[in-house]
Design a protein around this motif. Sequence first.
Motif, PDB file in Angstrom:
ATOM      1  N   ASN A   1       0.243   8.470   8.203  1.00 10.96           N
ATOM      2  CA  ASN A   1      -0.743   8.923   9.186  1.00 10.96           C
ATOM      3  C   ASN A   1      -1.985   8.038   9.226  1.00 10.96           C
ATOM      4  O   ASN A   1      -2.980   8.414   9.850  1.00 10.96           O
ATOM      5  N   ASN A   2      -1.943   6.884   8.565  1.00  8.58           N
ATOM      6  CA  ASN A   2      -3.054   5.918   8.576  1.00  8.58           C
ATOM      7  C   ASN A   2      -4.383   6.559   8.182  1.00  8.58           C
ATOM      8  O   ASN A   2      -5.432   6.259   8.759  1.00  8.58           O
ATOM      9  N   VAL A   3      -4.330   7.449   7.198  1.00 10.44           N
ATOM     10  CA  VAL A   3      -5.519   8.221   6.841  1.00 10.44           C
ATOM     11  C   VAL A   3      -6.687   7.328   6.419  1.00 10.44           C
ATOM     12  O   VAL A   3      -7.837   7.617   6.733  1.00 10.44           O
ATOM     13  N   LYS A   4      -6.393   6.235   5.722  1.00 11.68           N
ATOM     14  CA  LYS A   4      -7.468   5.387   5.187  1.00 11.68           C
ATOM     15  C   LYS A   4      -7.808   4.201   6.090  1.00 11.68           C
ATOM     16  O   LYS A   4      -8.580   3.337   5.701  1.00 11.68           O
ATOM     17  N   ASP A   5      -7.257   4.153   7.280  1.00 10.53           N
ATOM     18  CA  ASP A   5      -7.502   3.035   8.187  1.00 10.53           C
ATOM     19  C   ASP A   5      -8.645   3.342   9.153  1.00 10.53           C
ATOM     20  O   ASP A   5      -8.821   4.489   9.592  1.00 10.53           O
ATOM     21  N   TYR A   6      -9.398   2.308   9.524  1.00 10.75           N
ATOM     22  CA  TYR A   6     -10.398   2.427  10.580  1.00 10.75           C
ATOM     23  C   TYR A   6      -9.677   2.412  11.922  1.00 10.75           C
ATOM     24  O   TYR A   6      -8.908   1.503  12.220  1.00 10.75           O
ATOM     25  N   ARG A   7      -9.932   3.419  12.760  1.00 14.09           N
ATOM     26  CA  ARG A   7      -9.125   3.569  13.966  1.00 14.09           C
ATOM     27  C   ARG A   7      -9.947   3.855  15.224  1.00 14.09           C
ATOM     28  O   ARG A   7      -9.450   4.409  16.208  1.00 14.09           O
TER      29      ARG A   7
ATOM     30  N   GLY B   1       0.790  -1.221   0.000  1.00  9.86           N
ATOM     31  CA  GLY B   1       0.000   0.000   0.000  1.00  9.86           C
ATOM     32  C   GLY B   1       0.816   1.261   0.000  1.00  9.86           C
ATOM     33  O   GLY B   1       0.370   2.304  -0.458  1.00  9.86           O
TER      34      GLY B   1
ATOM     35  N   GLN C   1       0.091  10.658   3.701  1.00 11.24           N
ATOM     36  CA  GLN C   1      -1.153  10.123   4.250  1.00 11.24           C
ATOM     37  C   GLN C   1      -0.992   8.699   4.761  1.00 11.24           C
ATOM     38  O   GLN C   1      -1.588   8.326   5.768  1.00 11.24           O
ATOM     39  N   TRP C   2      -0.195   7.903   4.067  1.00  9.65           N
ATOM     40  CA  TRP C   2      -0.005   6.512   4.481  1.00  9.65           C
ATOM     41  C   TRP C   2       0.625   6.443   5.866  1.00  9.65           C
ATOM     42  O   TRP C   2       0.227   5.627   6.697  1.00  9.65           O
TER      43      TRP C   2
ATOM     44  N   THR D   1       1.378   3.554  -3.155  1.00 10.63           N
ATOM     45  CA  THR D   1       0.349   4.428  -3.696  1.00 10.63           C
ATOM     46  C   THR D   1       0.270   5.771  -2.992  1.00 10.63           C
ATOM     47  O   THR D   1      -0.544   6.609  -3.364  1.00 10.63           O
ATOM     48  N   SER D   2       1.087   5.990  -1.969  1.00 10.42           N
ATOM     49  CA  SER D   2       1.030   7.261  -1.249  1.00 10.42           C
ATOM     50  C   SER D   2       1.477   8.418  -2.130  1.00 10.42           C
ATOM     51  O   SER D   2       2.226   8.253  -3.070  1.00 10.42           O
TER      52      SER D   2
END
Length: 255
Positions: free
Chosen positions: A115-121, A33, A112-113, A36-37
């Motif tokens: 900072n876990n922008v696309k992760d459920y947290r 992943g 963004q990667w 793709t950042s």
Amino acid sequence: MSEKKNSFTEKRSTRRNFIKNSGLTLGGLVLGGAVTSLFVKNNNNATTTTPTEESAHGGAVTQYNHALMFFKPAEYQTTAAAVERIYPEDENGPGAKELGAAIYIDHQLAGQWGNNVKDYRLGAFYKPADNQSPQTVLLRKDLFRAGLEALDEYSKQNYDAVFTGLEPEQQDEVLTAFSEGNVTLYGDTSSAEFFSLLRTMTIEGVYADPMYGGNNEMKGWAMRKYPGTRMQYVNEIQSDEFIELKPEGLSSHMS
């Protein structure tokens, strides 16, 4: 693709076996992943540690940013030393340090990667099964920084020197301890989680498009005889002769 355990204690282990055992590549192309950042092409406030380079592909000239965006200088040096032990220089070609893997990691953690922008947290967090990724409240950038601090602390406790001051064999021993989860980071976060992230990003940095900071001069692709990100192979397919192609990066498709 199942993950086989990689051992740093096998002194004669080849680079090919390491990559095969890591389960991170398919046909010479890295999966992950972080690739793709967003790549930031200019940052006037960054600290330059390696010169900015210009590479020409198909007549297009692209200026890549090799300045630090996340790491402090000492953190960069520690990362560069660690990635070189994971993917060392040998008779096949350069190692991860020369290929710019540490710069690639720096740029990914700054975006963004990292900072876990696309992760459920929002939780709840459970102990993951063996086939699941770790669940943690730590951002990737925080996990990585904690891991670098722990590398130095563990090295000082056991060898009276920071990680970059150790001999290569000692660095291997430290990384082996981290890969086996023998060190605890924040809370109950295992060092194995940090090592897995470090190893994955090292291989990505070796094989990702140079636009993202690693794979310097596409030497990683050249070692695998991977032709790069070409748009089509019509002429080559129609030829009766075998045509060896030099790698091309994404910049070759940009005006």
